[in-house]
Design an enzyme around this catalytic site. Structure first.
Site, PDB file in Angstrom:
ATOM      1  N   CYS A 196       0.840  -1.196   0.000  1.00 36.52           N
ATOM      2  CA  CYS A 196       0.000   0.000   0.000  1.00 36.52           C
ATOM      3  C   CYS A 196       0.877   1.248   0.000  1.00 36.52           C
ATOM      4  CB  CYS A 196      -0.862   0.002   1.241  1.00 36.52           C
ATOM      5  SG  CYS A 196      -1.788  -1.525   1.447  1.00 36.52           S
ATOM      6  N   ARG A 233       2.586   0.941  -5.966  1.00 37.12           N
ATOM      7  CA  ARG A 233       2.729   0.126  -4.766  1.00 37.12           C
ATOM      8  C   ARG A 233       1.503  -0.738  -4.490  1.00 37.12           C
ATOM      9  NH1 ARG A 233       6.765   1.757  -1.381  1.00 37.12           N
ATOM     10  NH2 ARG A 233       5.689   0.810   0.367  1.00 37.12           N
ATOM     11  N   TRP A 236      -3.315  -2.397  -1.616  1.00 35.71           N
ATOM     12  CA  TRP A 236      -3.123  -3.723  -2.206  1.00 35.71           C
ATOM     13  C   TRP A 236      -3.612  -4.694  -1.146  1.00 35.71           C
ATOM     14  CZ3 TRP A 236       0.005  -8.150  -1.239  1.00 35.71           C
ATOM     15  CH2 TRP A 236       0.086  -9.047  -2.306  1.00 35.71           C
ATOM     16  N   ASN A 287      -0.167   0.918   6.127  1.00 41.33           N
ATOM     17  CA  ASN A 287       0.539   0.028   5.205  1.00 41.33           C
ATOM     18  C   ASN A 287       1.245  -1.010   6.067  1.00 41.33           C
ATOM     19  OD1 ASN A 287       2.215  -1.155   3.293  1.00 41.33           O
ATOM     20  ND2 ASN A 287       3.643   0.563   3.236  1.00 41.33           N
ATOM     21  N   GLY A 288       1.055  -2.291   5.765  1.00 44.63           N
ATOM     22  CA  GLY A 288       1.704  -3.335   6.555  1.00 44.63           C
ATOM     23  C   GLY A 288       0.690  -4.365   7.013  1.00 44.63           C
ATOM     24  N   GLU A 301      13.770 -15.835 -15.829  1.00 44.95           N
ATOM     25  CA  GLU A 301      13.339 -14.440 -15.764  1.00 44.95           C
ATOM     26  C   GLU A 301      12.403 -14.112 -16.936  1.00 44.95           C
ATOM     27  OE1 GLU A 301      13.227 -12.262 -13.648  1.00 44.95           O
ATOM     28  OE2 GLU A 301      13.089 -10.340 -14.653  1.00 44.95           O
ATOM     29  N   LYS A 315       8.573 -12.777 -16.513  1.00 42.07           N
ATOM     30  CA  LYS A 315       8.091 -11.531 -17.128  1.00 42.07           C
ATOM     31  C   LYS A 315       6.825 -11.805 -17.930  1.00 42.07           C
ATOM     32  CE  LYS A 315       9.781  -9.101 -15.335  1.00 42.07           C
ATOM     33  NZ  LYS A 315      10.848  -9.175 -14.381  1.00 42.07           N
ATOM     34  N   GLU A 342       3.817 -12.602 -15.674  1.00 43.98           N
ATOM     35  CA  GLU A 342       3.476 -11.469 -14.820  1.00 43.98           C
ATOM     36  C   GLU A 342       2.625 -10.426 -15.556  1.00 43.98           C
ATOM     37  OE1 GLU A 342       7.096  -9.602 -13.562  1.00 43.98           O
ATOM     38  OE2 GLU A 342       6.263  -8.939 -11.662  1.00 43.98           O
ATOM     39  N   HIS A 352      13.302 -35.019 -19.745  1.00 39.47           N
ATOM     40  CA  HIS A 352      12.946 -35.720 -18.511  1.00 39.47           C
ATOM     41  C   HIS A 352      11.510 -35.426 -18.079  1.00 39.47           C
ATOM     42  CE1 HIS A 352      17.017 -37.164 -18.057  1.00 39.47           C
ATOM     43  NE2 HIS A 352      17.452 -35.936 -18.300  1.00 39.47           N
ATOM     44  N   LYS A 408       4.226  -3.697  -6.347  1.00 39.56           N
ATOM     45  CA  LYS A 408       5.643  -3.494  -6.633  1.00 39.56           C
ATOM     46  C   LYS A 408       6.548  -4.051  -5.534  1.00 39.56           C
ATOM     47  CE  LYS A 408       9.190  -2.035  -8.866  1.00 39.56           C
ATOM     48  NZ  LYS A 408       9.640  -2.911  -9.962  1.00 39.56           N
TER      49      LYS A 408
END
Ligand code: AGP
Length: 607
Positions: A2, A27, A72, A96-97, A480, A484, A487, A503, A602
């Site tokens: 947040c 955020r 968030w 926030n938290g 990566e 990406k 996401e 395999h 983020k």
């Protein structure tokens, strides 16, 4: 996570709050709200969705004192009822938290008659402060006493209709800084939200409380002891957090990579040798004495660590393990006090990485190094050594320039360790430094592939799955690339070391499954080519990122794009760039929200 903005000024602060939230929207972005001191009661506006909607809804609200929040969701689904600020009586709170003891507080406050209207942990803070205000009329003291009852991580801002012109803020574990000026005083989760009004920033420490009025700021510890915190003049340029001519922050940040790398590598200047001092005054001695390296990180930062493992073992000859921070912190591991613990984090506030670092220290492993993009962050402050990447603010949720600058920093670390271990002669050192110096130019040339990649992206839009392949130090680059793509385009993507395909995952390959291969012209290329033939033989469509001088040729079902040059050990830094561009352009074709992909935030400051 947040984002918080708070302002006490001598004019209407609603536009400042809204503008600040826009800067913090990266955020968290499932809902937003503001609360201001009104003429007779707190005026609150909340909306689900983006800050733009809150801006419209709050157009007629005016006040010189207020708090604001972009959320968030952690406790409770995204909806207006759960959006901050939360109100109890005459007070409003943003947070926030995560409050870990919120259930106990909720039960206690419900028993006192407080009615909860949301599913959030934050509402218990609002009622707790309100209950304390019944015996203790001063808002600052009431918030201080409330904070002493909170267990968990928080940054909060509180206003009281009965004490207009005053804001009380506090932090423990979540970021919060103050912006001070002649015409008003402010608080926010990061400096970008306050550049619109001031460059003078005061970073609060964990356990600090501050009272802001238009005339000044006072700070104490949770026990009430007054403290002074220095004012820093922020060097962050307003342009660094503006989009400029780009369509998205992710695109801007991909194209900023040459500059970000040049800035990060600035400390090698014209020198032909590496100075361990760039990691901190004690680095020389510490690096000479370590016998192992443990890298702790999450997500993209973990991929940079996984790439560095190849460098650290092959160039510096030091055993290296890379662990996902959220796993390491709960695993019973064998501690090694001589190992260097490296915490990698763009934000420096990722809860799992911070907790993993603390866990490593609690096991007696005190040789710690933070590799981070935010100098004042908790991870930096809690590590013995530090290296600050100079990527500049990264706003897009999908990390790009933070990743490549982490890789550059990790290569510097490799050279510093190799040198401390006497594994590097002067000629090798000078050659590696020369390659590092040339990196920004090399990256620029790779960015020229954008048009070709845009064409490829069209072919991915109707796909539901994709496989990424790499080998050796390019396997983490494949990981990566897959991260990406999933996401921001929501296409399910997985990465495998190419030799592992037979395999199991080969069973997935058919004409509908695009297989993207990172194929540099290195010692594993011939092996990789055999793996690609296995794919082609099953009808799989191959998209290969090769180097200019490699002998991979286009044919039916094999599409090849060539990077201008092979870059030896540093090749992973170049090969990730087309994968960033590919996921960006696939997301554009699919029409997703590139900078704010669904369900993500983020920096993840909760477990
Ligand atoms: C990358 O695109 C992600 N958004 C994510 O994996 C990120 O790298 C991870 O959350 C770690 O963040 P940090 O580097 O700020 O610690």
């Amino acid at each position: 996570m947040c984002g918080i903005v708070a302002a006490a000024a001598n004019t209407n602060i609603v536009p400042v709050l809204v503008e600040g939230l826009k800067k913090l929207e990266y955020r968290g972005y499932d809902s937003a709200g503001i609360a201001v001191i009104g003429s007779s009661q707190i005026e609150r506006v909340r909306s689900v969705g983006r800050v733009a909607e809150l801006e419209t809804a709050s157009a007629s609200t005016q006040s010189p004192t207020g708090i604001a929040h972009t959320r968030w969701a952690t406790h409770g689904v995204p909806c207006e009822r759960n959006a901050h600020p939360h109100i109890s009586g005459s007070i409003a709170v943003v947070h926030n938290g995560i409050i870990e003891n919120y259930e106990a507080l909720r039960a206690e406050l419900s028993a006192q008659g407080y009615v909860f209207t949301s599913d959030t942990d934050t509402e218990s803070i609002a009622h707790l402060v309100e209950s304390l205000l019944r015996n203790e009329p001063d808002l600052f003291t009431a918030v201080r006493l409330a904070c002493r009852r909170l267990i968990g991580a928080y940054a909060i801002a509180v206003i009281d209709q009965r004490q207009p012109g005053k804001i009380v803020v506090a932090r423990e574990g979540s970021p919060l800084l103050l912006g001070v000026s002649e015409t008003g005083n402010y608080a926010a989760s990061d400096a970008s939200a306050l550049l619109q009004v001031t460059r003078n920033m005061v970073y609060l420490e964990n356990g600090d409380l501050a009272e802001l009025t238009v005339g000044g700021v006072r700070i104490t510890r949770l026990d009430g002891t007054p403290v002074e915190r220095p004012v820093h003049v922020s060097q962050l340029s307003a342009a660094a957090v503006e989009l400029g001519n780009y369509s998205h922050y992710m695109q801007k940040e991909i194209f900023e990579q040459p500059e970000a790398l040049a800035n990060t590598l600035e400390m090698i200047g014209g020198s032909k040798s590496i100075q361990p001092g760039m990691f901190g005054a004690e680095a020389g001695e510490m690096l000479a004495d370590i016998d192992q390296i443990l890298i702790l990180a999450c997500g993209t930062s973990a991929h940079s660590g996984q790439t560095a493992r190849y460098w650290l073992e092959s160039i510096a000859g030091v055993p290296c393990n890379v662990e996902i921070a959220s796993e390491y912190r709960y695993r019973t591991s064998v501690a090694n006090p001589r190992q260097l613990v490296v915490a990698i984090s763009q934000s420096g506030e990722t809860a799992d990485t911070l907790a993993a670092l603390r866990h490593a220290k609690s096991l007696g492993q005190t040789r710690t190094l933070a590799l981070c993009n935010v100098p004042e962050s908790a991870i930096v402050r809690e590590s013995a050594l530090r290296f600050i990447t100079r990527a500049g603010p990264e706003i897009g949720v999908a990390s790009t320039k933070a990743f490549t600058t982490q890789l550059a920093a990790l290569f510097l670390l490799t050279l510093a360790v190799a040198k401390a271990k006497q594994r590097l002669n002067a000629e090798q050192e000078a050659t590696f430094i020369e390659q590092l110096r040339h990196l920004p130019v090399a990256v620029n040339k790779v960015l020229d592939l954008e048009n070709d990649i845009r064409d490829w992206a069209q072919r991915f839009a109707d796909k539901h799955h994709a496989l990424f392949l790499g080998r050796g130090r390019h396997y983490p680059i494949a990981l990566e690339g897959a991260l990406k793509l999933k996401e921001i385009s929501y296409i399910h993507a997985e990465a495998y070391p190419a030799g592992e395909l037979k395999h199991g995952p080969l069973a997935l390959v058919d004409a509908k499954m695009p297989v993207i291969s990172v194929a540099p012209n290195d010692e594993l290329l011939e092996k990789l080519k055999s793996n690609l033939q296995e794919v082609r033989a099953r009808g799989g469509e191959l998209y290969v990122f090769a180097d200019g001088d490699s002998e991979i040729t286009e044919s039916d079902g094999i599409h090849v794009l060539r990077l201008p040059e092979h870059y030896g050990q540093l090749s992973p830094i170049l090969h990730v760039i087309p994968l960033q561009l590919l996921s960006y352009h696939v997301a554009l074709v699919k029409g997703t929200d590139v900078d704010k992909p669904r369900n993500l935030a983020k920096s993840v400051t909760v477990e």
